[in-house]
Design a protein around this motif. Structure first.
Motif, mmCIF file in Angstrom:
data_model
loop_
_atom_site.group_PDB
_atom_site.id
_atom_site.type_symbol
_atom_site.label_atom_id
_atom_site.label_comp_id
_atom_site.label_asym_id
_atom_site.label_seq_id
_atom_site.Cartn_x
_atom_site.Cartn_y
_atom_site.Cartn_z
ATOM 1 N N MET A 3 9.518 -1.852 17.832
ATOM 2 C CA MET A 3 9.026 -1.246 18.868
ATOM 3 C C MET A 3 7.965 -0.187 18.585
ATOM 4 O O MET A 3 8.473 0.902 17.763
ATOM 5 C CB MET A 3 9.887 -0.787 19.831
ATOM 6 N N ALA A 4 6.657 -0.245 19.159
ATOM 7 C CA ALA A 4 5.868 0.900 19.079
ATOM 8 C C ALA A 4 5.906 1.980 20.139
ATOM 9 O O ALA A 4 6.007 3.050 19.796
ATOM 10 C CB ALA A 4 4.453 0.478 18.743
ATOM 11 N N GLY A 63 8.007 3.062 5.210
ATOM 12 C CA GLY A 63 7.695 3.915 6.066
ATOM 13 C C GLY A 63 7.288 3.190 7.431
ATOM 14 O O GLY A 63 7.884 2.122 7.840
ATOM 15 N N CYS A 64 6.239 3.783 8.074
ATOM 16 C CA CYS A 64 5.995 3.299 9.362
ATOM 17 C C CYS A 64 5.098 1.971 9.005
ATOM 18 O O CYS A 64 4.276 2.151 8.409
ATOM 19 C CB CYS A 64 5.080 4.280 10.274
ATOM 20 N N VAL A 65 5.524 0.883 9.810
ATOM 21 C CA VAL A 65 4.752 -0.461 9.428
ATOM 22 C C VAL A 65 3.210 -0.450 9.806
ATOM 23 O O VAL A 65 2.243 -0.934 9.236
ATOM 24 C CB VAL A 65 5.254 -1.690 10.096
ATOM 25 N N SER A 123 12.177 7.219 17.332
ATOM 26 C CA SER A 123 11.581 7.184 18.800
ATOM 27 C C SER A 123 11.645 8.604 19.528
ATOM 28 O O SER A 123 12.455 9.377 19.246
ATOM 29 C CB SER A 123 12.480 6.352 19.880
ATOM 30 N N PHE A 124 10.393 8.891 19.684
ATOM 31 C CA PHE A 124 10.260 10.376 20.258
ATOM 32 C C PHE A 124 9.597 10.385 21.809
ATOM 33 O O PHE A 124 8.893 9.477 21.861
ATOM 34 C CB PHE A 124 9.173 11.290 19.354
ATOM 35 N N THR A 138 7.780 6.940 22.157
ATOM 36 C CA THR A 138 6.901 6.473 21.023
ATOM 37 C C THR A 138 7.419 6.504 19.784
ATOM 38 O O THR A 138 8.141 7.655 19.456
ATOM 39 C CB THR A 138 5.802 7.198 21.272
ATOM 40 N N ALA A 139 7.495 5.581 19.009
ATOM 41 C CA ALA A 139 8.088 5.605 17.465
ATOM 42 C C ALA A 139 6.895 6.079 16.863
ATOM 43 O O ALA A 139 6.174 5.160 15.951
ATOM 44 C CB ALA A 139 8.694 4.401 17.171
#
Lengths: 319, 338
Positions: free
Chosen positions: A233-234, A284-286, A305-306, A313-314
């Motif tokens: 999930m982005a 890390g982040c894809v 997730s922030f 938002t991830a």
């Protein structure tokens, strides 16, 4: 807040193949509240359809749910016995598919296919009563009940998709998973179909998971949106928030790449790079190999997730 | 329904040109075949005059086109000429033998379908499991076995060693065919007079020949069914049926197998000719008094009219079966009718 119809917790879906394991869905958690439409968007291969299929445990082998929970009104679908699962499918949760031309069995009439579904879930139902219910459903869909005696090949694509949804709703499920239901339809039929879906949603008090790659459709049809990228999930939030103020760089890029009819931008903004390899995803982040704001931390750690401007938002930018 | 009827009529009318072409091919093949029927009949050293006389008698001195015309005229009147060897109408020789072959091929086809289709479907449903590999292996091996060898093995194992089934003929010594023979299809004949002992005897005689003929062809159907089922099981309507909570068995067999059956049926129509060829060999192995044995005997004797007659009948059967198959095709698949 309304109760959750569906809660997905830390879901991982994997396809072991000869060159390794495809991590099609990684650590996805989301909730569907009663009566809402959740739009699931992302490009081809981002895992959105796989997520949809895993809700009904319809993954084709070797695909399987590696870990996580899918709770439907508190019952875990992942650990449910086969018998219970069969009762759930069609009765509580229905699914419609991308290609209405091939989703109905060509050798049986529309009526037969309604009948089969009803008889499977309501043992001993009289044929006459079942066909009356099917005829009522067709009326809801704006199709003449005479069509029950016809075969799928005698109908147009839009009509077949309406029939698919009719068979899906004949047992009054409260959750509908629509996997790219309008992709195979032309824009006019698509608009009609979305209107119908909206109507049915109120009539049947449906909760809908709407899977699509079409941002226009998702904006029109959804209350909340989840953007997926590379199986993760982005970003997730209300449709207004996500469209008005996208936070994740992928969502920003995605929205910028939609052609604008007013031609405010002279050229399409295409995102550089290609979707990630899900067998060997980048560390890390894809999204980091394609991200314009990439930082050191993105290459090492998967973002949590922030909270950012009212939605999740991830992305490390919002730590 | 109206569409279906129209389809059947149109398809039946289309059989007429097909028959015409078949008859023409049979006529041509017989004339191209090496060897001269007259010298075969009279021996190589017959005087010129006798040969001419015989040719005249058989109509072989006329131009080909006239012979062809006569032949079509005869066939149209259900007359296949007279045997050169025995003073017997070809049609009467054939009507004697045809029922035996029909009985054998119907049961052979039944064995083929009952073994091939379920095994193929089961293998597809259990793809890549041990059972799947075993069924596929069986399919290949059984198809590679020559019909007559399989027949001999069956005769030895089930006939001689185990003594379960008779090894030759259509009836045993204690059954008198003359007491029931009417249509020549012994199963029907014995049923007509309620002679259960004779029926049992007839059925027991059918077991080994129809197993032999049917099993060999079942290999093709195992592979064909499996391949078609695998394709069908991947399709969206199978997934959609599963998503509606339909149980596994109806999903696989009601939706899966019926859809896979359409191409299998086409194959069945094409297999009828193989079935006929197989019947010739099976009949020889089991001394089955049918068309195949008749054909073989008359080939040795160079009895051209009979050979021609038998081939014409085989061709008619194949044409008729392909008509039947096309009609069943339309009954199963509504898309065919339009």
């Amino acid at each position: 807040m309304k109760e959750n119809v569906l809660e997905i917790k830390n879901l991982h879906v994997q396809f072991p193949i000869h060159i390794g394991t495809v991590r099609a869905v990684e650590d996805v958690s989301l909730n569907l509240r009663k009566g809402e439409v959740m739009g699931l968007v992302g490009e081809s291969g981002c895992g959105k359809s796989t997520l949809g299929f895993s809700i009904l445990r319809l993954l084709r082998p070797p695909g399987h749910i590696a870990s996580g929970e899918i709770n439907y009104h508190g019952r875990d679908i992942c650990s449910m016995p086969q018998k219970e699962l069969l009762e759930l499918r069609g009765r509580n949760i229905s699914m419609i598919f991308q290609d209405p031309l091939t989703s109905l069995d060509p050798l049986y009439t529309i009526g037969d296919q309604f009948l089969e579904t009803l008889r499977t879930h309501e043992k001993g139902i009289k044929k006459k009563i079942a066909l009356e219910r099917a005829a009522d459903m067709l009326k809801n869909l704006g199709i003449s009940p005479n069509r029950l005696h016809e075969y799928p090949h005698q109908m147009s694509g839009g009509m077949r998709q309406r029939i698919m949804i009719g068979i899906g709703l004949i047992l009054n499920p409260d959750l509908l998973i629509a996997d790219e239901p309008t992709t195979a339809l032309d824009v006019i039929v698509e608009a009609q179909f979305l209107d119908l879906l909206n109507e049915l949603r109120e009539k049947f008090e449906l909760t809908i998971m709407f899977i699509t790659h079409n941002l226009g459709v998702v904006a029109q049809a959804s209350d909340r949106i989840t953007v997926m990228y590379g199986g993760r999930m982005a970003e997730t939030g209300t449709a207004e928030d996500v469209f008005a103020d996208p936070k994740h760089p992928y969502t920003q890029g995605l929205l910028a790449s939609v052609p604008n009819i007013k031609l405010e931008q002279p050229e399409l903004q295409a995102m550089p790079g290609a979707p990630p390899d899900l067998v060997n995803p980048p560390p890390g982040c894809v999204f980091h190999p394609r991200c314009p704001h990439v930082m050191d931390v993105c290459k090492q750690e998967v973002p949590k997730s922030f909270q950012a401007n009212g939605h999740m938002t991830a992305c490390w930018l919002y730590k | 329904m109206k569409n279906l009827l129209r389809y059947i009529i149109a398809r039946t009318l289309l059989t007429i040109p097909m028959l015409f072409i078949l008859l023409t091919i049979v006529f041509a093949v017989i004339r191209i075949m090496p060897g001269d029927p007259v010298s075969a009949m009279l021996g190589g050293h017959a005087p010129e005059k006798v040969i001419e006389q015989k040719k005249e008698e058989l109509g072989l001195n006329k131009p080909l086109i006239v012979q062809y015309g006569n032949y079509l005229w005869q066939v149209a009147h259900l007359d296949l000429g007279t045997s050169m060897i025995f003073k017997q109408k070809v049609t009467s020789a054939i009507t004697d033998k045809l029922p035996a072959t029909i009985e054998l091929t119907i049961f052979g086809m039944l064995v083929t379908l009952l073994v091939g289709v379920p095994l193929g479907a089961y293998a597809a449903d259990n793809r890549r499991s041990g059972k799947d590999y075993l069924i596929r292996l069986f399919g290949i091996v059984i198809y590679c076995i020559p019909v007559y060898w399989l027949g001999l093995m069956f005769q030895m194992i089930f006939g001689v060693w185990l003594d379960w089934f008779p090894v030759a003929g259509r009836t045993g010594a204690r059954v008198f065919v003359s007491t029931f023979e009417q249509t020549g299809l012994y199963i029907i004949d014995t049923l007509l007079i309620n002679d259960w002992a004779a029926l049992w005897d007839v059925l027991m005689h059918l077991v080994l020949p129809s197993l032999t003929l049917g099993l060999v062809l079942s290999g093709i159907f195992i592979r064909l069914t499996r391949a078609n089922m695998l394709d069908v099981l991947k399709s969206d309507y199978i997934l959609a049926a599963e998503a509606r909570g339909i149980r596994h068995f109806p999903v696989v067999y009601k939706h899966g197998l019926l859809n896979a059956f359409v191409p299998i049926l086409t194959m069945m129509g094409l297999q009828v000719s193989l079935l006929m060829a197989g019947a010739v060999l099976t009949e020889s192995t089991f001394s089955w008094p049918g068309m195949g044995r008749l054909l073989l005997e008359r080939i040795y004797l160079r009895d051209y009219p009979t050979i021609q007659g038998v081939i014409v009948i085989f061709a008619l059967i194949v044409a008729f079966m392909s008509l039947i198959v096309d009609i069943i095709y339309a009954l199963i698949d509504p898309r065919v009718r339009y």
